[in-house]
Scaffold this motif. Structure first.
Motif, mmCIF file in Angstrom:
data_model
loop_
_atom_site.group_PDB
_atom_site.id
_atom_site.type_symbol
_atom_site.label_atom_id
_atom_site.label_comp_id
_atom_site.label_asym_id
_atom_site.label_seq_id
_atom_site.Cartn_x
_atom_site.Cartn_y
_atom_site.Cartn_z
ATOM 1 N N SER A 64 -19.911 53.396 17.385
ATOM 2 C CA SER A 64 -18.559 53.915 17.196
ATOM 3 C C SER A 64 -17.855 53.197 16.054
ATOM 4 O O SER A 64 -17.046 53.788 15.335
ATOM 5 C CB SER A 64 -17.747 53.750 18.488
ATOM 6 N N HIS A 65 -18.161 51.920 15.895
ATOM 7 C CA HIS A 65 -17.572 51.151 14.794
ATOM 8 C C HIS A 65 -18.681 50.384 14.103
ATOM 9 O O HIS A 65 -19.455 49.670 14.741
ATOM 10 C CB HIS A 65 -16.523 50.164 15.303
ATOM 11 N N ARG A 261 -11.180 57.899 20.104
ATOM 12 C CA ARG A 261 -11.527 57.267 18.828
ATOM 13 C C ARG A 261 -13.030 56.992 18.739
ATOM 14 O O ARG A 261 -13.647 57.181 17.692
ATOM 15 C CB ARG A 261 -10.743 55.961 18.660
ATOM 16 N N ALA A 265 -15.019 58.769 15.872
ATOM 17 C CA ALA A 265 -15.574 57.915 14.815
ATOM 18 C C ALA A 265 -17.077 58.081 14.700
ATOM 19 O O ALA A 265 -17.637 58.138 13.594
ATOM 20 C CB ALA A 265 -15.212 56.458 15.084
ATOM 21 N N ARG A 269 -18.922 59.598 11.362
ATOM 22 C CA ARG A 269 -19.967 58.830 10.664
ATOM 23 C C ARG A 269 -21.245 59.643 10.525
ATOM 24 O O ARG A 269 -21.868 59.675 9.464
ATOM 25 C CB ARG A 269 -20.235 57.517 11.400
ATOM 26 N N SER A 276 -13.423 57.776 6.877
ATOM 27 C CA SER A 276 -12.587 58.321 7.951
ATOM 28 C C SER A 276 -13.008 57.748 9.300
ATOM 29 O O SER A 276 -12.174 57.487 10.167
ATOM 30 C CB SER A 276 -12.689 59.846 7.982
ATOM 31 N N SER A 277 -14.307 57.547 9.483
ATOM 32 C CA SER A 277 -14.813 56.940 10.705
ATOM 33 C C SER A 277 -14.275 55.526 10.875
ATOM 34 O O SER A 277 -13.830 55.139 11.967
ATOM 35 C CB SER A 277 -16.344 56.922 10.696
ATOM 36 N N MET A 280 -10.647 55.632 11.807
ATOM 37 C CA MET A 280 -10.469 56.101 13.179
ATOM 38 C C MET A 280 -10.806 55.014 14.194
ATOM 39 O O MET A 280 -10.093 54.806 15.169
ATOM 40 C CB MET A 280 -11.349 57.330 13.417
ATOM 41 N N SER A 281 -11.905 54.298 13.970
ATOM 42 C CA SER A 281 -12.378 53.340 14.970
ATOM 43 C C SER A 281 -11.568 52.056 14.997
ATOM 44 O O SER A 281 -11.414 51.444 16.060
ATOM 45 C CB SER A 281 -13.854 53.010 14.720
#
Length: 418
Positions: A64-65, A261, A265, A269, A276-277, A280-281
């Motif tokens: 996610s991140h 999120r 995200a 990605r 943008s990912s 968002m994350s």
């Protein structure tokens, strides 16, 4: 069959998987959670579709991140096509079973996540799925909480996944995978202790309030090998463990923010919207835990936020430059990649030489996001389009293809091509 061709099986991309759900590990009524009505206690067989499994692995192993590039976005999981043996049940080929220890661990972890989540998607009507570690970090930042950073392994490790179902109930899922055997799987699933060990200790690191809390599952996949005594099998349990990170009723708005999120995200990605990912994350700085501080570090944090916002704004402004395609009569923007396989595989009468993968984010979702690409408040309060991420995650399998939808916000597809 010509040399270097790998036979998948006679016309089917499905494999039988033995599943055992141990109902005795659930608490007795009226204690919660109750044994799910969509679960069947004891032994059962599940038809697992290989392309769908690959999509699930690719989705779940994309963080996610993340900073930089994750190999799971591109080709790493496609190689698993050659890992599946030509048997009616799920087994690995000897070549993949005999990989060195590091590569075996990666494969076991990937399959150990992908198989149980695939099995659970329909049975629990799962919607968005978040990495447990990201989920804790994001909520801690939102409520200005001081928490211990989750460990990467051991009792202090966060659970693998937090998932919200279509009715708004939250589930904690810890996943394990091994090629070593049933005894090692028992060790992975763990015990009550004291102290609790394995998945028992990890899956209740996050606790939701009454009315929101769903299942607290630990899933162990034992992976078999072609010619071996046992095929692959999945074991699902719900043992109790200590509570550690408690989400109160007043904090559920931040739980929604975190899981929206996380899913958004990950989808951005995969579709190629890396800036943008990242926005968002982690809207508050370099990491999901970032939040306003004091002194010179606050100036650095603000500079990081401004830079991330500028990159995301520019990326979304040029979103129409991305590959456009339609799936289920909905329009998506993202990317399309075709890989030549290291060696052909045979599926029925088709010789498959390449794989096409498409990832896309909904056009409407991207349009709304471009209006405010970086906000630190709960995202669902600012952007109505993010509600689409809370819808069900669905998977569909064809003879030579598979597709995954995260509501109407994201789609991924895999096609086996001659």
């Amino acid at each position: 069959m010509r040399k270097n061709q790998h036979q998948i099986t006679g016309g089917s991309m499905n494999r039988e998987l033995a599943v055992f759900v141990d109902q005795t590990t659930w608490p007795l009524p009226p204690e919660l959670p109750q044994f799910p009505p969509t679960f069947t206690a004891g032994s059962q067989s599940f038809a697992l579709n290989i392309p769908t499994l690959l999509l699930t692995i690719g989705y779940l192993t994309t963080p996610s991140h993340a900073s930089g590039v994750s190999l799971s976005e591109f080709w790493a999981w496609v190689r698993y096509l050659h890992a599946i043996a030509d048997d009616p049940d799920l087994r690995l080929t000897p070549a993949f079973f005999e990989l060195d220890a590091h590569q075996k661990t990666i494969l076991s972890d990937d399959f150990g996540m992908g198989v149980p989540i695939y099995w659970l998607m329909d049975r629990l009507q799962l919607g968005p799925i978040a990495d447990g570690r990201y989920f804790i970090d994001r909520i801690a930042a939102c409520v200005n909480a001081t928490t211990l950073k989750p460990k990467k392994r051991g009792p202090g490790k966060s659970p693998d996944f937090v998932a919200r179902d279509s009715t708004g109930i939250w589930h904690i899922i810890e996943c394990k995978g091994t090629q070593t055997g049933g005894d090692y799987r028992k060790t992975q699933l763990g015990g009550l202790g004291p102290p609790p060990t394995g998945a028992v200790a990890q899956k209740r690191t996050i606790v939701f309030p009454a009315g929101y809390a769903g299942q607290r599952l630990a899933c162990g996949l034992q992976i078999g090998v072609q010619g071996g005594k046992h095929a692959s099998s999945l074991r699902v349990i719900d043992p109790p463990a200590d509570e550690k990170f408690v989400v109160g009723p007043e904090q559920m708005i931040y739980a929604d923010d975190a899981i929206i999120r996380a899913a958004s995200a990950r989808s951005l990605r995969l579709a190629g919207f890396g800036a943008s990912s990242a926005a968002m994350s982690a809207p508050g700085g370099a990491t999901p835990r970032s939040r306003p501080i004091s002194g010179r570090y606050e100036r650095m944090r603000r500079e990081t936020v401004a830079e991330k916002q500028a990159r995301a704004t520019e990326e979304l402004k040029n979103r129409r430059d991305r590959a456009a395609f339609t799936a289920d009569k909905r329009r998506y923007l993202g990317r399309e990649i075709e890989f030549d396989l290291p060696a052909p595989i045979v599926v029925g009468k088709r010789i498959v030489r390449s794989v096409r993968v498409r990832y896309g984010v909904g056009v409407d979702f991207l349009g709304q996001l471009s209006n405010h690409p970086l906000v630190d408040e709960p995202i669902q309060e600012v952007d109505d389009s993010t509600q689409a991420v809370k819808e069900r995650t669905t998977i569909d399998a064809g003879r030579y293809s598979a597709r995954m939808h995260v509501g109407e916000a994201f789609v991924s597809e895999i096609d086996l091509r001659a």
